[in-house]
Each structure stands twice: as structure tokens, then as C-alpha cells.
Scaffold this motif. Structure first.
Motif, PDB file in Angstrom:
ATOM      1  N   UNK B  96     -13.917  -6.189  10.470  1.00 33.82           N
ATOM      2  CA  UNK B  96     -14.673  -4.972  10.171  1.00 33.82           C
ATOM      3  C   UNK B  96     -14.591  -4.095  11.415  1.00 33.82           C
ATOM      4  N   UNK B  97     -14.023  -2.930  11.270  1.00 35.60           N
ATOM      5  CA  UNK B  97     -13.675  -2.105  12.426  1.00 35.60           C
ATOM      6  C   UNK B  97     -14.078  -0.655  12.202  1.00 35.60           C
ATOM      7  N   UNK B  98     -14.016   0.125  13.264  1.00 36.67           N
ATOM      8  CA  UNK B  98     -14.357   1.538  13.175  1.00 36.67           C
ATOM      9  C   UNK B  98     -13.180   2.393  12.733  1.00 36.67           C
ATOM     10  N   UNK B  99     -13.445   3.681  12.592  1.00 43.12           N
ATOM     11  CA  UNK B  99     -12.437   4.609  12.070  1.00 43.12           C
ATOM     12  C   UNK B  99     -11.234   4.776  12.985  1.00 43.12           C
ATOM     13  N   UNK B 100     -11.430   4.498  14.286  1.00 40.81           N
ATOM     14  CA  UNK B 100     -10.299   4.690  15.192  1.00 40.81           C
ATOM     15  C   UNK B 100      -9.158   3.720  14.905  1.00 40.81           C
ATOM     16  N   UNK B 101      -9.488   2.573  14.310  1.00 38.79           N
ATOM     17  CA  UNK B 101      -8.406   1.671  13.886  1.00 38.79           C
ATOM     18  C   UNK B 101      -7.581   2.309  12.775  1.00 38.79           C
ATOM     19  N   UNK B 102      -8.279   3.027  11.892  1.00 39.76           N
ATOM     20  CA  UNK B 102      -7.561   3.701  10.811  1.00 39.76           C
ATOM     21  C   UNK B 102      -6.706   4.847  11.345  1.00 39.76           C
ATOM     22  N   UNK B 103      -7.266   5.633  12.268  1.00 44.63           N
ATOM     23  CA  UNK B 103      -6.474   6.752  12.793  1.00 44.63           C
ATOM     24  C   UNK B 103      -5.256   6.238  13.572  1.00 44.63           C
ATOM     25  N   UNK B 104      -5.407   5.070  14.185  1.00 37.37           N
ATOM     26  CA  UNK B 104      -4.251   4.476  14.864  1.00 37.37           C
ATOM     27  C   UNK B 104      -3.165   4.122  13.845  1.00 37.37           C
ATOM     28  N   UNK B 105      -3.589   3.573  12.719  1.00 38.80           N
ATOM     29  CA  UNK B 105      -2.621   3.276  11.656  1.00 38.80           C
ATOM     30  C   UNK B 105      -1.948   4.556  11.153  1.00 38.80           C
ATOM     31  N   UNK B 106      -2.746   5.627  11.041  1.00 39.16           N
ATOM     32  CA  UNK B 106      -2.144   6.896  10.591  1.00 39.16           C
ATOM     33  C   UNK B 106      -1.019   7.314  11.521  1.00 39.16           C
ATOM     34  N   UNK B 107      -1.261   7.158  12.819  1.00 44.64           N
ATOM     35  CA  UNK B 107      -0.247   7.531  13.805  1.00 44.64           C
ATOM     36  C   UNK B 107       1.030   6.725  13.644  1.00 44.64           C
ATOM     37  N   UNK B 108       0.877   5.453  13.289  1.00 45.69           N
ATOM     38  CA  UNK B 108       2.032   4.548  13.231  1.00 45.69           C
ATOM     39  C   UNK B 108       2.773   4.626  11.901  1.00 45.69           C
ATOM     40  N   UNK B 109       2.221   5.352  10.929  1.00 47.13           N
ATOM     41  CA  UNK B 109       2.720   5.240   9.559  1.00 47.13           C
ATOM     42  C   UNK B 109       3.836   6.219   9.243  1.00 47.13           C
ATOM     43  N   UNK B 110       4.792   5.734   8.446  1.00 48.92           N
ATOM     44  CA  UNK B 110       5.791   6.631   7.872  1.00 48.92           C
ATOM     45  C   UNK B 110       5.258   7.268   6.594  1.00 48.92           C
ATOM     46  N   UNK B 111       4.448   6.547   5.852  1.00 48.95           N
ATOM     47  CA  UNK B 111       3.854   7.053   4.620  1.00 48.95           C
ATOM     48  C   UNK B 111       2.400   6.590   4.542  1.00 48.95           C
ATOM     49  N   UNK B 112       1.572   7.453   3.946  1.00 49.10           N
ATOM     50  CA  UNK B 112       0.165   7.105   3.724  1.00 49.10           C
ATOM     51  C   UNK B 112      -0.170   7.382   2.260  1.00 49.10           C
ATOM     52  N   UNK B 113      -0.763   6.420   1.604  1.00 49.83           N
ATOM     53  CA  UNK B 113      -1.199   6.603   0.218  1.00 49.83           C
ATOM     54  C   UNK B 113      -2.707   6.414   0.140  1.00 49.83           C
ATOM     55  N   UNK B 114      -3.358   7.292  -0.612  1.00 47.58           N
ATOM     56  CA  UNK B 114      -4.794   7.159  -0.814  1.00 47.58           C
ATOM     57  C   UNK B 114      -5.054   6.777  -2.261  1.00 47.58           C
ATOM     58  N   UNK B 115      -5.913   5.814  -2.468  1.00 46.73           N
ATOM     59  CA  UNK B 115      -6.353   5.468  -3.820  1.00 46.73           C
ATOM     60  C   UNK B 115      -7.836   5.757  -3.896  1.00 46.73           C
ATOM     61  N   UNK B 116      -8.150   6.830  -4.578  1.00 43.00           N
ATOM     62  CA  UNK B 116      -9.526   7.250  -4.730  1.00 43.00           C
ATOM     63  C   UNK B 116      -9.659   7.733  -6.164  1.00 43.00           C
ATOM     64  N   UNK B 117     -10.734   8.395  -6.519  1.00 45.06           N
ATOM     65  CA  UNK B 117     -10.804   8.890  -7.896  1.00 45.06           C
ATOM     66  C   UNK B 117     -12.231   9.155  -8.304  1.00 45.06           C
TER      67      UNK B 117
END
Lengths: 154, 117
Positions: B96-117
Motif C-alpha cells: 500500500x503506497x502513496x501516489x508518488x509510486x504511481x507517478x513514477x510508473x507513469x514516467x517509466x511507461x510506454x503506454x497507460x490504460x485507465x479502467x474507470x466508468x
């Protein structure tokens, strides 16, 4: 939030204030702390308070990116346009006001773009929005997507 | 060499197909040799709460398979706290981690998909 500005959240931190971005701490950061200048487009399609957690979560991602000196644009479409309405006050609903986070986002250098037809269909005009928010026609959506490295949608 | 895909899952199990779709995409991407990250955000942490075997299809089973196949999974700690989910409530091995882990993943990603609705 960690005590050291810009320090990453650790796994075992409590969360009462852990994930809400603190602007004052971000302002203490030294230039060049973190980030690589990549840009993220955050698309918000949900109304501010009907889907409170979606809107709140979207702006938190934005402020986290800006805190790390990334570039972030918040694009509001569909009911998401309500997110940037100035003077909004949901206290009667018992909900917190997101305006502070909107203002933080703009102050940290983020851009907020509202899709004009979505605004018009809801009887709103640019003057109803927080100062600094851009209003753009639908074709801008495609250009914004092209000009950002990645996008996330709420 | 595989690319890096980050999946943002904002919805929980059962109420819609988003959790299953996100996990099936993650599994297929791993099968094709890509690096896959999945951040459980907003109601997404509930997927990790489905821990027990069940006599019917469930998202928890897919999440376990995804982790066994090497999908990196993290839970938003604020979202979990807001839902009274503690580490013992979630499948083992998901931090269980904070948002900065997610933003780090964003930086490393070639593609990002969101599943919401």
C-alpha cells in the motif's frame, strides 16, 4: 506527507494526510528535485460532487505530478466541467471543497482546459470558471492527446 | 524487449467488468513479454480484498494469476485507508503506497490504460 519536501511516500506511512499534496511543502523544493519533464494529460469526465472520489483522485494525481516537476494538464469534459466552477460550495452536502486543490494545481503550473460544448450544454460560460482556466473546442482534445506523453481518464 | 504498460484500475469487482478487463489485459500483455504495472486506485483496492477461492469466477482469482505471472501491483494507501482496508485485508504481496509510486510508473511507461466508468 513526508517531512522532507519531495521525499517519496513510504509504504508504512499513515494516510491521514499522506496522499493529499501539500503545496507549501512543494514550494520549499529546490529546482530540479525529481521529475523529467514528461507530460501527462488527465481527463476528467465526472462531476465534482456526484462522483466526488473520481474528481478528487484526478486532481491528486495532477498535483503529485506537478510536485515532481512533471507537466500536467487537466482536461474537463462531460460533467467534469463542473470541477472548475468558481465559488462552488458543497458544504451543505457535507462534502469537502475541491477548489483548494484546483487552485494548487494552477499555482504549481498545471493547465486546466475545459471543452467548450460541454460547458455550454450545462448553461455555463467561461466567466463561471476559476480564473486561469482555458476553454477550448473539441478538436483541441485531439491536439492535447498528441502533445502529452500519456493520459489517464477519470 | 518488452514495453512497459501501466494500468490504472479505479473500479472494484463484480459491479462492472472493468476489473476483469483490466486484469485480462494485464495477463495478455505479460504473455506477450511486456512489463506490466497495475495501480489499484479509488475503488480498485477492493479487488485485492477478494482473497478466498470461490466456486465461481472472481477478480481476486485473476489478480492472483496476474501477480504469479509477474504483474507489479500496488494499492493506493489513502484509498485503502478511506475504505478501512489494512494490509492484512489484501492479497499478500501487494504494497500500500502513496501516489508518488504511481507517478513514477507513469514516467517509466510506454503506454497507460485507465479502467474507470
Amino acid at each position: 506527507m513526508a517531512d522532507v519536501p519531495g521525499e517519496k511516500q513510504q509504504e508504512d506511512d499513515g494516510c491521514a494526510d499522506a496522499c493529499v499534496i501539500d503545496l507549501s511543502k512543494m514550494q520549499q523544493r529546490e529546482p530540479g528535485d525529481g521529475g523529467n519533464g514528461r507530460s501527462t494529460l488527465i481527463i476528467l469526465t465526472r462531476g465534482t460532487y456526484g462522483h466526488h472520489d473520481d474528481a478528487f483522485s484526478a486532481i491528486q494525481v495532477g498535483n503529485a505530478l506537478l510536485a515532481e516537476e512533471e507537466q500536467a494538464t487537466l482536461l474537463l469534459m462531460e460533467d467534469g466541467v463542473y470541477f472548475a466552477v468558481k465559488g462552488q460550495n458543497p458544504s451543505a452536502l457535507g462534502l469537502p471543497n475541491n477548489l483548494r486543490y484546483v487552485e494548487d494545481f494552477l499555482e504549481l503550473g498545471g493547465r486546466i482546459v475545459v471543452v467548450e460544448p460541454a460547458l455550454r450544454k450545462r448553461g455555463l460560460v467561461q466567466g463561471d470558471l476559476v480564473e486561469g482556466v482555458e476553454v477550448a473546442p473539441y478538436p483541441r482534445l485531439a491536439r492535447e492527446m498528441e502533445s502529452h506523453a500519456v493520459s489517464v481518464t477519470f | 524487449m518488452g514495453k512497459t504498460l501501466t494500468i490504472l484500475l479505479n473500479r472494484g469487482p463484480y459491479i462492472s467488468e472493468y476489473a476483469d478487463l483490466a486484469l485480462r489485459v494485464a495477463l495478455k500483455a505479460r504473455e506477450k513479454g511486456h512489463n506490466v504495472n497495475m495501480y489499484l486506485y479509488v475503488d480498485g483496492p477492493w479487488v485485492a480484498h477478494v482473497r478466498q477461492d470461490k466456486p465461481y469466477h472472481n477478480s481476486g482469482m485473476l489478480l492472483r494469476q496476474a501477480m504469479e505471472k509477474g504483474v507489479n501491483v500496488k494499492i493506493c494507501n489513502r484509498c485503502a485507508e478511506a475504505r478501512d482496508l489494512v494490509p492484512g485485508d489484501a492479497l499478500e504481496g501487494i504494497p500500500m503506497v502513496g501516489l508518488f509510486d504511481f507517478t513514477e510508473w507513469l514516467r517509466e511507461s510506454d503506454r497507460v490504460l485507465t479502467f474507470t466508468g
